[in-house]
Design an enzyme around this catalytic site. Sequence first.
Site, PDB file in Angstrom:
ATOM      1  N   GLU A  49     -54.228 -95.190  14.142  1.00  8.97           N
ATOM      2  CA  GLU A  49     -54.487 -93.800  13.780  1.00  8.97           C
ATOM      3  C   GLU A  49     -55.406 -93.200  14.832  1.00  8.97           C
ATOM      4  O   GLU A  49     -56.311 -93.866  15.344  1.00  8.97           O
ATOM      5  CB  GLU A  49     -55.141 -93.682  12.402  1.00  8.97           C
ATOM      6  CG  GLU A  49     -55.453 -92.235  12.046  1.00  8.97           C
ATOM      7  CD  GLU A  49     -55.689 -92.003  10.560  1.00  8.97           C
ATOM      8  OE1 GLU A  49     -55.567 -90.847  10.126  1.00  8.97           O
ATOM      9  OE2 GLU A  49     -56.002 -92.973   9.850  1.00  8.97           O
ATOM     10  N   CYS A 247     -54.487 -90.608   7.365  1.00  3.26           N
ATOM     11  CA  CYS A 247     -54.655 -89.230   6.878  1.00  3.26           C
ATOM     12  C   CYS A 247     -54.232 -88.201   7.908  1.00  3.26           C
ATOM     13  O   CYS A 247     -53.951 -87.054   7.559  1.00  3.26           O
ATOM     14  CB  CYS A 247     -56.105 -89.005   6.473  1.00  3.26           C
ATOM     15  SG  CYS A 247     -56.622 -90.000   5.058  1.00  3.26           S
ATOM     16  N   ASN A 378     -48.601 -90.758   3.238  1.00  3.57           N
ATOM     17  CA  ASN A 378     -49.615 -91.729   3.651  1.00  3.57           C
ATOM     18  C   ASN A 378     -50.226 -92.448   2.452  1.00  3.57           C
ATOM     19  O   ASN A 378     -49.857 -93.562   2.146  1.00  3.57           O
ATOM     20  CB  ASN A 378     -50.706 -91.034   4.463  1.00  3.57           C
ATOM     21  CG  ASN A 378     -51.882 -91.954   4.719  1.00  3.57           C
ATOM     22  OD1 ASN A 378     -51.688 -93.087   5.137  1.00  3.57           O
ATOM     23  ND2 ASN A 378     -53.086 -91.509   4.443  1.00  3.57           N
ATOM     24  N   GLU A 379     -51.134 -91.806   1.753  1.00  7.87           N
ATOM     25  CA  GLU A 379     -51.711 -92.443   0.557  1.00  7.87           C
ATOM     26  C   GLU A 379     -51.827 -91.413  -0.563  1.00  7.87           C
ATOM     27  O   GLU A 379     -52.850 -91.279  -1.202  1.00  7.87           O
ATOM     28  CB  GLU A 379     -53.063 -93.103   0.865  1.00  7.87           C
ATOM     29  CG  GLU A 379     -54.109 -92.182   1.466  1.00  7.87           C
ATOM     30  CD  GLU A 379     -55.431 -92.894   1.770  1.00  7.87           C
ATOM     31  OE1 GLU A 379     -55.453 -94.134   1.801  1.00  7.87           O
ATOM     32  OE2 GLU A 379     -56.436 -92.192   1.979  1.00  7.87           O
TER      33      GLU A 379
END
Length: 657
Positions: A49, A247, A378-379
């Site tokens: 990331e 994120c 993503n989450e």
Amino acid sequence: MKTKNKIFTLLLSGCVAFSSAQTSKFTLDLDGTSTNIKIQPTMYGIFFEDINFAADGGIYAELIKNRSFEFDEPLTGWKQQNTKTLSPNLDSGFLTIYSDDSKTNKNYARITVYNDKNYILGNEGFRGIGLHQNSKYDFSFDLENVSGNISAVNASLIDENGKIISTVPILIKGKGWQKYTAVFSPSRTVEKAKLQITFTGNGVVNMDMISLFPQDTWKGRKGGLRKDLVQKLYDLQPGFLRFPGGCIVEGRTLAERYQWKKTLGNVADREYLINKWSSGFDHRLTPDYYQSFGLGFYEYFQLSEDLGAEPLPILSCGMACQFNTAELVHLEELNPFVQDALDLIEFANGSENTKWGKIRAKMGHPKPFNMKYIGVGNEQWGEDYIERYKIFEKAIHSKYPDIKIISGSGPSPDGEFFEYGWKELKKLNAQIVDEHYYNSPEWFTKNAGRYDDYDRSGPKVFAGEYAAQSVGVVKPDNKNNWQTALSEAAFMTGLERNADVVTMTSYAPLFAHADGWQWTPDLIWFNNLQSYATPNYYVQKLFSNNKGTDLIKISENGNAVKGQNQLFASAVNDSENNEVIIKIVNTDSHEKSIEINPKNIKIGSKLTKITLTASQLSSENNFETENIKPLEENSVIKKGKFSVQIPPNSFVVLKIK
């Protein structure tokens, strides 16, 4: 006399107890009976990331910050030494930003030079510019000679005291936009140099894409990746590369989400975007943190191929980060997001005759990348995510049934949203569910048996983000110390022991710039000149380099070794190298003598023992030295039972061939 004897007896018994506590003896049974559980090639991978200056200012080797004046504040990173704001600057000159809104990379600098002896334009780089003595650096810029008699651009690299390290004059010829190039050869090594530009002659020029790259990049690619950082990734022998996050996939708003199509084509035409982590944490606000996308999706796929890793792209599912705006795309407007996923599969796997396959080929890779995995979101968590996942899953599998989809269970390893996500994803026969856990070292050791009772017929698990936090989650004082690494090793024996459920794992975050980080801890730390591997990195490397092919059972008194007596263990067979590999973690402060008792298995006589340990749990590696790194020793063992000493607070890998 009796009192003295009693005291002596107590002292003696205490010494015996103390002595026996120093080296406890245990027997572990190694059962070669087939478990029918394969260790997937994707078991241990890399999570990338762009946080902590991981891309721009990190692995992407560009040394000029804001090289084409595209930041929201277009002069960020640039300084005009002798130019004043409230002055016509007739004794020097000045720079003005011009824009062409028809272009994605719209800004350029118009420089007016009144006095070429005084006008100076400088760039600070990413917390400075790192230069190695006797290395070569490619300098380039685009320039349009507008008016006047400017005949040369004089570019210099200077140190923190303003002394010149290397200088090159570049002659300007003709009118119209042209690309100019030169090569710097620094006379010495400097960690925080700067670029300085002056001119010969007075007049007006337009400049854009002012760039500086080391020639010694990964695989020697011009405009490529930083060699030492990619080498550390290569040495991990990763099974997959997850990109671009994290994120950063979601963005603070949907407008700021990662859009892979904008990262293709000529790097000079790629549209800049502010990085989500520029304002992610109040303790490390970084307003000069942007994405140039010089490292874009094509480069990520290329890097995956270089590493021998499966590419695993993660795409926005129409939900901005739920920790920020939680902005949503209405379901009836979701189609462009779904189409992005379908087009990405075509870009990665389509023939040259397809729209997106043709673009890939034009960029230099006619053969497909053979992508097998794609992540949806993503989450994210909650009903909104499940609704959107359903739409993506149906569209992707209708057209590409062989693609495996990664879904998410939210940012936490437990709780209401986690339970809801798993329940719904099971109903939908999801293939692989991404779990994240940032927690204390104690949590990791206590959860070594986390997956022992998971449903064997349900979705597989991707342990997609995890790292032990020495102080607490999102605390700036977290350390990559030996305690965190040791607890992760203990936890990872549980991941490996449950390889029929857990098929992918990756530590996060991956990189951190020593002067530009936002989040700790991180796997690899770097500055402008060098990098070092943390103890956590070496734990990951030992698991990944020794993952084997088939799980075999190792137990104590018939039970999995998952924390009893502060011991943790897993074992695999490597059919490709004809090796049996045992991983043992001792979280006790005392040495343990372990007798390995082989059953239903033939093992060789050559033993390689790899030990990773430290003198203190608080010990760390640093730029000066890596005190915590694997030590290897070889010996010969007899057939049948054999014993090994496991040092206190250590992670030991035994390879028997």
